[in-house]
Design an enzyme around this catalytic site. Structure first.
Site, PDB file in Angstrom:
ATOM      1  CD  GLU A 211      -4.996   6.381   2.161  1.00 52.97           C
ATOM      2  OE1 GLU A 211      -4.777   5.184   2.439  1.00 52.97           O
ATOM      3  OE2 GLU A 211      -4.099   7.238   2.119  1.00 52.97           O
TER       4      GLU A 211
ATOM      5  CG  HIS B 268      -1.750   1.199   1.429  1.00 51.64           C
ATOM      6  ND1 HIS B 268      -3.067   1.265   1.046  1.00 51.64           N
ATOM      7  CD2 HIS B 268      -1.450   2.400   1.968  1.00 51.64           C
ATOM      8  CE1 HIS B 268      -3.542   2.461   1.345  1.00 51.64           C
ATOM      9  NE2 HIS B 268      -2.581   3.172   1.912  1.00 51.64           N
ATOM     10  CD  GLU B 269       2.118   3.391   3.628  1.00 50.90           C
ATOM     11  OE1 GLU B 269       2.328   4.474   3.072  1.00 50.90           O
ATOM     12  OE2 GLU B 269       1.116   3.180   4.335  1.00 50.90           O
TER      13      GLU B 269
ATOM     14  CG  HIS C  11       0.210   6.159  -0.636  1.00 48.65           C
ATOM     15  ND1 HIS C  11      -0.902   6.720  -1.191  1.00 48.65           N
ATOM     16  CD2 HIS C  11      -0.178   5.701   0.575  1.00 48.65           C
ATOM     17  CE1 HIS C  11      -1.921   6.598  -0.347  1.00 48.65           C
ATOM     18  NE2 HIS C  11      -1.505   5.972   0.731  1.00 48.65           N
TER      19      HIS C  11
END
Lengths: 183, 333
Positions: B227, B145-146, B149
């Protein structure tokens, strides 16, 4: 006047062709780079195996055949070159290691060995890295191959000899999914 | 394909433009309240100059400010082998050319963030609480997930937005304070020009109160969309949405607030580090979508781990026709 128009058209056409050529080169470089990433991890796995064999040998008296099989598959994989053949040999090495992992289950002493545990995380991670790098490599190959096939960039691809690249595919269907290894 | 995602953030771009309009209007109204003829233009210039100065600071040292504020320390493969390995795995899956730096924050609350404007100079930071609580698969989901980003250029984007929120807040504060303490000086006199001024002052006061709220809401909308997209990318990278889903579940069950959290850093974390007090307002005033919704979307993806799989799951769970993933990305993956 006509001369200027002809000249302008020629310049625009050249720019388009150069652009297509450059994007083919860029995509092919991405494929090469993605392959290099796999290669690093494959080499890492070759390096880890002798250590692993050395560590488990003392514990696993009754698994000589399994251990020899791993060593043999490693040697075979190291000698192989070319994406398709390499994929096949690596697939065989992976399944030989898989058998070793199953055998480890019968040796609780070994599973408590710190050295083995560290090696296990390294090997697990290296196998994950191979899978993830393969995932990315195959994506890049797909983009490149599409570009060499679709009109009009296929003309440029044909003129300058851009050939389709092989996917890094593993025959065993169970190996296609990213392994969620936890010995 | 990452490039396509970057190019297709039309909706986020509209929101960003909306925030810019709020900033410019605020500058105009404040300026006009001092001088109805030429002040508006000067106010806009002032607001933009302030924005760009803050932006330069954020772009040049945002990463190091963020790391210092959260007391993060850099770790290597020998300190946290599993964490380091998981980050490298996700880097390979994403085809990132260079390895992000790995940081650990000593904090018992489970959380993680990414920083760095450039994918080649990026940072992934996780708390020790997260490391203690998660299995390998769950950690992988969080790290994916990071990394997403970073790949989706969210950090660059969110910095543009955060700085705008900050600029509006500063301008409003300065104006409201100066009116409170210095308002009397301009109050007297009764000529026509001053009458016009008085109306502009009231408009400017109302605007200075409302603009920070309006820009916050726009900002939250941008952040939430990012997100969802990072969740979609994480599922695609790991091909295992359950890892992230069960990590989010653990995070939602944990009660610890992140001690080092700051409001301005919230959108960079995997889950909102500051737990909302009331439940009713949370949908409008949160940087993150509700965790239970993110979990349900990930869990209803089934075997389809691509962007289209996430899109379908999103539409089924939220019962909306809205797109989370740009169409061009759906066809290529």
């Amino acid at each position: 006047m006509t001369l200027i128009i002809i000249l302008a058209v020629a310049i625009i056409l050249t720019a388009i062709l150069v652009g297509m050529y450059n994007s083919l080169v860029r995509l092919r470089n991405q494929v090469k780079n993605a392959w290099a990433q796999i290669d690093v991890q494959l080499k890492r796995r070759y390096d880890l195996i002798p250590n692993l064999i050395e560590t488990v040998k003392g514990y696993m008296k009754h698994e000589r055949e399994t251990l020899e099989n791993v060593t043999r598959m490693r040697a075979q994989a190291m000698e192989t070159s070319g994406v398709a053949d390499k994929a096949k040999a690596e697939g065989m090495l992976t399944s030989a290691l898989g058998q070793l992992k199953i055998a480890v289950e019968n040796y609780p002493d070994l599973k408590a060995n710190q050295n083995f545990l560290a090696l296990q995380e390294e090997l697990t991670s290296t196998e994950n890295k191979i899978s993830f790098a393969r995932q990315n490599y195959n994506d890049q190959v797909l983009f490149f191959n599409n570009k060499t096939e679709v009109f009009p960039s296929n003309i440029i691809a044909g003129m300058f000899g851009f050939k389709k690249e092989d996917f890094f595919e593993i025959d065993n269907p169970a190996e296609r999914v990213v392994p969620k290894v936890s010995f | 394909m990452w490039e396509i995602i970057r190019k297709n953030q039309r909706k986020s771009l509209f929101l960003l433009i909306g925030m810019g309009i709020v900033l410019i209007l605020l500058g105009f109204v404040i300026g006009s309240s001092f001088d109805p003829e030429a002040g508006g233009f000067a106010g806009i210039i002032l607001a933009l100059v302030l924005y760009f100065i803050l932006l330069i600071v954020a772009f040049s040292s945002g990463k190091s400010i963020m790391l210092r504020m959260s007391n993060a320390r850099e770790v290597g493969p020998d300190d946290y082998p599993q964490l380091y390995n998981v980050v490298e795995e996700m880097r390979l899956a994403a085809g990132m050319p260079s390895m992000p730096k790995v940081y650990v924050i000593d904090d018992s609350s489970p959380n993680a963030f990414a920083a760095g404007m450039n994918p080649n100079k990026s940072v992934v930071a996780v708390t020790t609480g997260l490391l203690n609580m998660m299995t390998r698969d769950e950690l992988q989901g969080v790290v994916a997930h990071e990394i997403s980003h970073i790949l989706n250029r969210d950090i660059r984007y969110m910095t543009l937005a955060t700085v705008m929120v900050g600029t509006v807040a500063i301008l409003s504060q300065i104006y409201l304070r100066s009116m409170m303490f210095g308002g009397g000086r301009r109050g007297g006199g009764g000529s026509g020009k001053n009458k016009g001024n008085a109306i502009m002052v009231i408009v400017a006061l109302i605007f200075a109160i409302l603009a920070p709220i309006a820009i916050q809401l726009l900002y939250f909308a941008v952040s939430r969309k990012r997100e969802y997209l990072a969740d979609a990318s994480a599922a695609r990278l790991t091909r295992f949405p359950e890892g992230l889903a069960s990590a989010l579940e653990k995070i939602s069950n944990s009660t610890a607030d992140l001690k080092v959290a700051d409001k301005s850093m919230a959108p960079m974390y995997i889950a909102n580090p500051l737990k909302p007090k009331g439940k009713r307002m949370r949908n409008l005033s949160s940087t993150h979508p509700p965790l239970d919704e993110r979990i349900r979307i990930l869990r209803s993806m089934g075997k389809n781990h691509s962007y289209s799989g996430y899109q379908q799951a999103y539409q089924a769970v939220t019962k909306s026709k809205q797109g989370i993933v740009p169409n061009s990305a759906l066809t290529t993956s």
